[in-house]
Write an enzyme that holds these catalytic residues in place. Structure first.
Site: not given
Length: 356
Positions: A63, A65, A93, A126-127, A151, A332
């Site tokens: 992904h 984003d 990520d 995706e997030e 991922d 994150h």
């Protein structure tokens, strides 16, 4: 040819939080075209790349984003580890995966390596609950036989054999406002209703396959007013749909019971965001991944997860897709990092899978 490290560091420096992927998608499209692929987009902004080869058609997915916390990331390299200065997330990520895929494609072109038919999928948002993947145009993937979503945390070599179904519950409690000092008994507290509902719910770790959480509780107001409105957001996940249904039914019943008990009311919205999947040990996609890890000497492992990814949507669409670890840790958070050696191992794995 641009190196793996150069590509990764360039991507990290390029802001692409969810819903702001337009610029990075143009950068990635240019890289795909330079590597000899044709490209396409869908209405959600997902980027597709196609490279004709011989044999099966294999999907490589990551992904575009990042979480908002990765905005403004500045990579720091220290003792063989790539991290940030501690004020932002890194965005490994999922930019480590994007960098590895791009570098593998450049290597295939430069060295004229034989390869199967390859389809590249870089998704948006995706997030934010797999929003880009939910709007995939399946006809653009119609030839794919199986795929790999890069991922997941942990050192390279992990195959995620199962991922959960995921439910979201939004609740709005409506009470009755009143002055908290003069006549509180005439009010109905939305905060009290919501708190009672939460206290009646089984939450956090339910069992080895199931979790539930209160993610948000918003009830703004003055301290001297009985609060008349409270908004809450819940989630529940499970590798077993029967367990998930039992959990969400219990949570909704607790919300309804609390409203009835206090004489207020509650509005409930329940959404099933994505579906569980399981890969059996002898499935072709898992066997292919296992062979690649064995050939490269990577520490192969199999584990389920309670996290979701684009693979949930791809599997639901009928494309057997395996989530693979890519070497980052602490995603994150401002502590996110990836060892350089793991980034190199990731490239070797992507290249192996892309040239089987």
């Amino acid at each position: 040819m641009q190196t793996l490290m150069d590509t990764f560091l360039d991507l990290v420096a390029f802001d692409s939080p969810s819903f702001e992927e337009q610029k990075i998608s143009l950068l990635l499209e240019h890289a795909l075209l330079e590597a000899g692929l044709s490209t396409d987009y869908d209405e959600a902004g997902n980027l597709y790349g196609y490279l004709m080869g011989e044999g099966p058609t294999i999907l490589l997915n990551a992904h575009m984003d990042t979480v908002e916390l990765a905005r403004g990331a500045k990579a720091v390299i220290e003792n063989g580890v790539i991290k940030t200065d501690g004020t932002t997330a890194l965005g490994a990520d999922d930019k480590a995966a994007v960098a590895a895929i791009l570098t593998a494609l450049r290597t295939i072109k430069e060295k004229q390596l034989a390869h199967p038919n390859l389809v590249i999928l870089f998704t948006t948002a995706e997030e934010q609950g797999l929003l880009g993947a939910k709007r995939l145009e399946i006809d653009k993937l119609s030839a794919v036989q199986y795929g790999f979503t890069f991922d997941a945390s942990q050192c390279v070599g992990l195959a995620v054999t199962a991922a959960p179904s995921y439910d979201k519950i939004e609740a709005v409690f409506h009470g009755k406002g009143a002055h908290a000092g003069f006549k509180p008994e005439s009010g109905i507290s939305a905060i009290q209703m919501a708190s009672d509902a939460i206290s009646a719910m089984p939450l956090l770790r339910i069992d080895s396959e199931t979790t539930a959480n209160v993610g948000s509780f918003i009830a703004p107001g003055a301290k001297n007013i009985v609060c008349d409105k409270a908004q809450l957001v819940f989630e529940a996940r499970s590798l077993d749909n029967a367990k998930l249904k039992k959990q969400t039914d219990t949570m909704k019943q607790a919300l309804q019971d609390a409203a009835q008990r206090h004489g207020g009311r509650v509005e409930i919205q329940h959404e099933h965001l994505y579906e569980v999947y399981h890969h059996h040990h002898d499935s072709p996609v898992l066997a292919t991944f296992r062979r690649a890890c064995t050939k490269l000497g990577l520490p192969y492992r199999e584990e389920p997860t309670l996290g979701g990814s684009d693979a949930n949507i791809l599997n639901e669409l009928g494309i057997p897709t395996l989530v693979c670890s890519i070497g980052y840790e602490e995603a994150h958070t401002t502590s996110e990092y990836i060892p350089i050696e793991e980034l190199k191992r990731l490239l070797s794995l992507v290249l192996e899978l892309a040239t089987l």
